[in-house]
Scaffold this motif. Sequence first.
Motif, PDB file in Angstrom:
ATOM      1  N   ARG A 119       0.836  -1.194   0.000  1.00 35.01           N
ATOM      2  CA  ARG A 119       0.000   0.000   0.000  1.00 35.01           C
ATOM      3  C   ARG A 119       0.879   1.255   0.000  1.00 35.01           C
ATOM      4  NH1 ARG A 119       0.271   1.530   5.462  1.00 35.01           N
ATOM      5  NH2 ARG A 119      -1.203   3.242   5.131  1.00 35.01           N
ATOM      6  N   GLY A 120       0.503   2.215  -0.794  1.00 37.93           N
ATOM      7  CA  GLY A 120       1.054   3.547  -0.626  1.00 37.93           C
ATOM      8  C   GLY A 120       2.238   3.935  -1.471  1.00 37.93           C
ATOM      9  N   ILE A 121       3.125   3.018  -1.850  1.00 33.30           N
ATOM     10  CA  ILE A 121       4.316   3.418  -2.587  1.00 33.30           C
ATOM     11  C   ILE A 121       3.990   3.392  -4.079  1.00 33.30           C
ATOM     12  CG2 ILE A 121       6.775   3.012  -2.951  1.00 33.30           C
ATOM     13  CD1 ILE A 121       6.965   1.696  -0.318  1.00 33.30           C
ATOM     14  N   ASN A 122       3.332   4.435  -4.520  1.00 34.29           N
ATOM     15  CA  ASN A 122       2.987   4.583  -5.930  1.00 34.29           C
ATOM     16  C   ASN A 122       2.759   6.057  -6.216  1.00 34.29           C
ATOM     17  OD1 ASN A 122      -0.031   5.141  -5.508  1.00 34.29           O
ATOM     18  ND2 ASN A 122       0.222   3.135  -4.525  1.00 34.29           N
ATOM     19  N   THR A 123       2.909   6.416  -7.450  1.00 35.61           N
ATOM     20  CA  THR A 123       2.763   7.807  -7.851  1.00 35.61           C
ATOM     21  C   THR A 123       2.559   7.861  -9.358  1.00 35.61           C
ATOM     22  OG1 THR A 123       3.848   9.974  -7.822  1.00 35.61           O
ATOM     23  CG2 THR A 123       5.247   8.090  -8.183  1.00 35.61           C
ATOM     24  N   PRO A 124       1.913   8.907  -9.878  1.00 43.76           N
ATOM     25  CA  PRO A 124       1.857   9.053 -11.340  1.00 43.76           C
ATOM     26  C   PRO A 124       3.254   8.991 -11.936  1.00 43.76           C
ATOM     27  CG  PRO A 124       0.379  10.620 -10.303  1.00 43.76           C
ATOM     28  CD  PRO A 124       1.135   9.956  -9.196  1.00 43.76           C
ATOM     29  N   ALA A 125       3.352   8.400 -13.107  1.00 45.10           N
ATOM     30  CA  ALA A 125       4.652   8.135 -13.713  1.00 45.10           C
ATOM     31  C   ALA A 125       5.456   9.404 -13.949  1.00 45.10           C
ATOM     32  CB  ALA A 125       4.468   7.377 -15.028  1.00 45.10           C
ATOM     33  N   GLU A 126       4.770  10.545 -14.077  1.00 40.99           N
ATOM     34  CA  GLU A 126       5.488  11.808 -14.324  1.00 40.99           C
ATOM     35  C   GLU A 126       6.048  12.407 -13.047  1.00 40.99           C
ATOM     36  OE1 GLU A 126       2.309  11.366 -14.993  1.00 40.99           O
ATOM     37  OE2 GLU A 126       2.282  10.991 -17.160  1.00 40.99           O
ATOM     38  N   TYR A 127       5.656  11.906 -11.867  1.00 38.61           N
ATOM     39  CA  TYR A 127       6.058  12.473 -10.597  1.00 38.61           C
ATOM     40  C   TYR A 127       7.095  11.587  -9.918  1.00 38.61           C
ATOM     41  CZ  TYR A 127       1.778  15.270 -11.080  1.00 38.61           C
ATOM     42  OH  TYR A 127       0.798  16.113 -11.526  1.00 38.61           O
ATOM     43  N   SER A 128       7.648  12.100  -8.834  1.00 41.93           N
ATOM     44  CA  SER A 128       8.476  11.293  -7.947  1.00 41.93           C
ATOM     45  C   SER A 128       7.654  10.934  -6.712  1.00 41.93           C
ATOM     46  CB  SER A 128       9.744  12.057  -7.543  1.00 41.93           C
ATOM     47  OG  SER A 128       9.402  13.225  -6.805  1.00 41.93           O
ATOM     48  N   PHE A 129       8.111   9.937  -5.999  1.00 44.25           N
ATOM     49  CA  PHE A 129       7.427   9.517  -4.770  1.00 44.25           C
ATOM     50  C   PHE A 129       8.269   9.952  -3.580  1.00 44.25           C
ATOM     51  CE2 PHE A 129       7.042   6.533  -1.243  1.00 44.25           C
ATOM     52  CZ  PHE A 129       5.685   6.599  -0.986  1.00 44.25           C
ATOM     53  N   HIS A 130       7.616  10.551  -2.575  1.00 44.50           N
ATOM     54  CA  HIS A 130       8.316  10.999  -1.377  1.00 44.50           C
ATOM     55  C   HIS A 130       7.536  10.555  -0.154  1.00 44.50           C
ATOM     56  CE1 HIS A 130       9.006  13.834   1.986  1.00 44.50           C
ATOM     57  NE2 HIS A 130      10.257  13.715   1.608  1.00 44.50           N
ATOM     58  N   CYS A 131       8.274  10.132   0.866  1.00 43.26           N
ATOM     59  CA  CYS A 131       7.650   9.768   2.133  1.00 43.26           C
ATOM     60  C   CYS A 131       8.634  10.057   3.244  1.00 43.26           C
ATOM     61  CB  CYS A 131       7.264   8.293   2.156  1.00 43.26           C
ATOM     62  SG  CYS A 131       6.108   7.869   3.494  1.00 43.26           S
ATOM     63  N   GLN A 132       8.128  10.634   4.321  1.00 42.24           N
ATOM     64  CA  GLN A 132       9.015  10.992   5.426  1.00 42.24           C
ATOM     65  C   GLN A 132       9.590   9.762   6.107  1.00 42.24           C
ATOM     66  OE1 GLN A 132       7.184  13.433   8.406  1.00 42.24           O
ATOM     67  NE2 GLN A 132       9.119  14.133   9.239  1.00 42.24           N
ATOM     68  N   ARG A 133       8.796   8.706   6.212  1.00 43.95           N
ATOM     69  CA  ARG A 133       9.278   7.483   6.853  1.00 43.95           C
ATOM     70  C   ARG A 133       8.700   6.288   6.113  1.00 43.95           C
ATOM     71  NH1 ARG A 133      11.236   8.707  12.070  1.00 43.95           N
ATOM     72  NH2 ARG A 133      10.999   6.561  12.798  1.00 43.95           N
TER      73      ARG A 133
END
Length: 460
Positions: A349-363
């Motif tokens: 769950r959660g580690i995904n993003t539109p292909a044009e963007y980057s994915f960021h998560c604090q932890r």
Amino acid sequence: MTEEVGSRSVSALKMALISLLFIFILLSPCTAQVPLVVWTSEGYSLPALAEPSAGEIVAGGKLVSYLKSTLTTSPHNVVLFLQDKLSIDDFTVYGGVFGNKQDSVFVNLESALETSAHLVLPALAWSAAESVEELFHKEFGIPALHTEPAGLAQLQLSSSQPSLLVISLPYTTGTQSKELLRKNDETIGDVLTLLKSRGIPYTAVYTGLRPSHVTKDTPISNTGGFSGRSLLQVPTETAETAPVIFNSTTSGPCILFWADHLNVAYEDKPSFDLAPLTFNKTVTLDGSMCNETVSRLVLNYNNVLGYKSFQLVFAMRKIFFPVSGRNWMVMEHVQLNFDGETALFNSTRGINTPAEYSFHCQRVSNTESPLLVPSSATDKATQWTLLFTEFQIQSFTVTENFAYASDCASFFTPGIWMGLLTTLLMVFILTYGLHMIMQLRTMDRFDDPKGPVISVPQNE
């Protein structure tokens, strides 16, 4: 005695006006802006112009209107002092605004402003400052004459014929800037004295071609960290690190990766941070690959936690979701390879993003609100603990820098839910109270003390 007191009052009033004007300059934002000062010779006035509001940046169009309005009543012999660089800090640091006026390097300029009509534009876009000379040239229809102060005495100037004189002033940074500004002020004073001695009325303009001091608004760096302004503290030194970049042999950069910390721990042993080994350009990327639909980042280490060979692998895939009508980058799993053994963590769950963007998560962790879970209960991953902070990754649509980051933080945080529930509770109480008030009814009949007593028959 009365005349002396009156003279002191007028002088104090003029100094207060000058201080106020330069305080306006101080309060104006100074990023990519220069101040512009216009004044006339004695005996001439400027039209009543609405001064720009505090913080307003005067652009080219408004500058034209200011200058045209100024030339309606001021002399058409214009002396344009163009300094290579100039900022409001030069006035506030080296001028007599807050300190002793005797220590000011702008003695001649401040004296000229005290005894003549003037206009101060605190914040002028420096791109507009470059065109000041061209604006006067278009207004007068005569070419600008660039001259040195020493050659000004040789010119035949007339009070009846317009002229446009441009005097360039140098500027330098560092310890010599104060002395150079003092010399520039002396140059201004010499030019004004020469014009006054020859009885030539003038309109003087003093501005810069570039700002000498620019307040740095540091953007979000490639490291994913935020570095903003700091008050009353020594600026922190940032490490010269860069994200990991994997370059495809055919399409150039195709994977970007960054994290503040990459902590890994086996069972109850102390955790080990892989970040210093990852972002100092000593880690190898052997085994990494990327194409149109699949990308794989392999980070190879030696002698980590007692293992001779250690790998951290991120596997990603591009998937088209019909509901959104676009391609998404989905991280399938994170894998640890250590001396021939494997620990596999699925991203459920959660580690995904539109292909044009980057994915960021604090932890990103497998323990705290886990985004990574062991592939099975018997997998080696159950014995490992992962914690990645300020984690950011991008693949498939990569340039030299990270694209807009899609963050893992959900919109409805606990604080937002608490606020919504509290608001709903208060609305419910208010609605219930209004409903109860609307249900109040007055009695249909009242006892009249002068009339017959209301009797209620009772059945025996």
